[in-house]
Design an enzyme around this catalytic site. Structure first.
Site, PDB file in Angstrom:
ATOM      1  CG  ASP A 173      -1.882   1.143   1.285  1.00  0.00           C
ATOM      2  OD1 ASP A 173      -1.705   2.129   0.532  1.00  0.00           O
ATOM      3  OD2 ASP A 173      -2.820   1.072   2.090  1.00  0.00           O
TER       4      ASP A 173
ATOM      5  CB  SER B   9      -5.707   6.828  -7.446  1.00  0.00           C
ATOM      6  OG  SER B   9      -6.892   7.470  -6.991  1.00  0.00           O
TER       7      SER B   9
ATOM      8  CE1 TYR C  60      -9.197   9.396  -9.250  1.00  0.00           C
ATOM      9  CE2 TYR C  60     -10.637  10.609 -10.737  1.00  0.00           C
ATOM     10  CZ  TYR C  60      -9.540   9.797 -10.532  1.00  0.00           C
ATOM     11  OH  TYR C  60      -8.776   9.385 -11.600  1.00  0.00           O
TER      12      TYR C  60
END
Length: 318
Positions: A62, A81, A151
């Site tokens: 991660d 992402s 986002y």
């Protein structure tokens, strides 16, 4: 532009849709690739074509947690992402973290190795644009507290952080703004317009259209997207540079094309337009043409034909 032969690249999110295509292209050009992915939305199978190559190494990690690379590194490409609305609305905090902490961790690797850093940003930094088509000079129209902001704003922050590392620390950085890529390896439950319509059409279901279907998108086949990323990697341009197709299609027109490719009669069902969904989307790509010598080469129709061919093998009906 620099040759990639003998170079080494770190690709975060390299097992994802665009990332896996980029890893394949880099390996094909003689570049060693370290793919870093926690498989949050990526799939190991996406790398099946190069998993046996000695030039590919997959690290499950991660990137919101710091990481280091012992070998010399020439390039760091940050693609990690969630990118589809279904994913980033399901994982809002994770999306914000990968745009902030994840970007900085990737930048730190680039800085430590004096490597060129490429951020894969998005057309969503323009929000629901009041300027059309969107040039890189347009600052955007984004709702910072809406549901899509996790986002949009994570990518806007990532761009600001990348630019700050360039100005303050002298890191060789570049920013690509990607517009509506599509092609093989999109997940059937991705939630974006092309995989949703293909899956519904092949299942004989009505195609679900948000709102009136008059909102527009500019679809860029993934091979063209990857060529643009490679050109920007190998250049000295800092960006931002728009990478996308200039053929603007309404969502209803996309539905018609996909129904036609599937060989079915177009049937649609409407649902409420999601909050803050952009009404128009089309890039100005004059900078990419002038600085990178890049433009899309694969038509939407040809891209859909190739995507359908892959889909039939990946997701057989019945």
């Amino acid at each position: 532009m620099k040759s990639l032969q003998g170079a080494r690249a770190v690709v975060t999110g390299g097992a994802g849709f665009i990332g896996s295509h980029l890893c394949e292209a880099l390996v094909a050009q003689g570049c060693s690739v370290i793919c870093v992915d926690n498989m949050c939305t990526g799939e190991p199978d996406n790398l099946a074509g190069v998993e046996q190559s000695p030039r590919l190494r997959l690290i499950r990690h991660d990137v919101t947690e710091p990481f280091t690379v012992d070998e010399p590194v020439d390039y760091v490409v940050h693609l990690a992402s969630p990118a589809s609305p279904l994913d980033y609305l399901r994982m809002p905090l994770e999306t914000l973290r990968v745009g902030s902490a994840g970007t900085e961790n990737a930048l730190r690797v680039a800085a430590a190795h004096q490597a060129r850093f490429l951020l894969a940003s998005t057309s969503e930094v323009y929000g629901d644009p009041s300027q059309h088509p969107q040039p890189e000079s347009y600052w955007g129209n984004v709702n910072p507290v809406g549901p899509r902001a996790v986002y949009d704003e994570s990518k806007r922050y990532a761009e600001a952080l990348t630019a700050a590392y360039r100005r303050t620390l002298g890191v060789d950085t570049a920013i690509a703004r990607l517009f509506n890529s599509f092609g093989p390896r999109m997940r059937r439950n991705d939630g974006r317009v092309v995989p949703t319509f293909i899956d519904q059409a092949l299942a004989g279901e009505p195609l679900t259209i948000n709102g009136s279907g008059d909102q527009t998108r500019s679809l860029c086949y993934v091979d063209d997207t990857v060529r643009g990323l490679l050109a920007l990697m190998r250049s000295t341009a800092p960006g931002p540079v728009n990478i996308g197709a200039t053929q603007e299609l309404t969502v209803r027109e996309i539905a018609e094309l996909i129904a036609g490719e599937a060989g079915v009669e177009l049937r649609t069902v409407s649902q409420q337009l999601p909050m803050d969904e952009p009404n128009r989307r089309c890039p100005d790509i004059e900078m990419a043409r002038a600085v990178l010598g890049w433009k899309p080469e694969i038509s939407v129709s040809e891209g859909l034909r190739r995507t359908f061919g892959w889909w039939a093998t990946a997701y057989p009906q019945g």
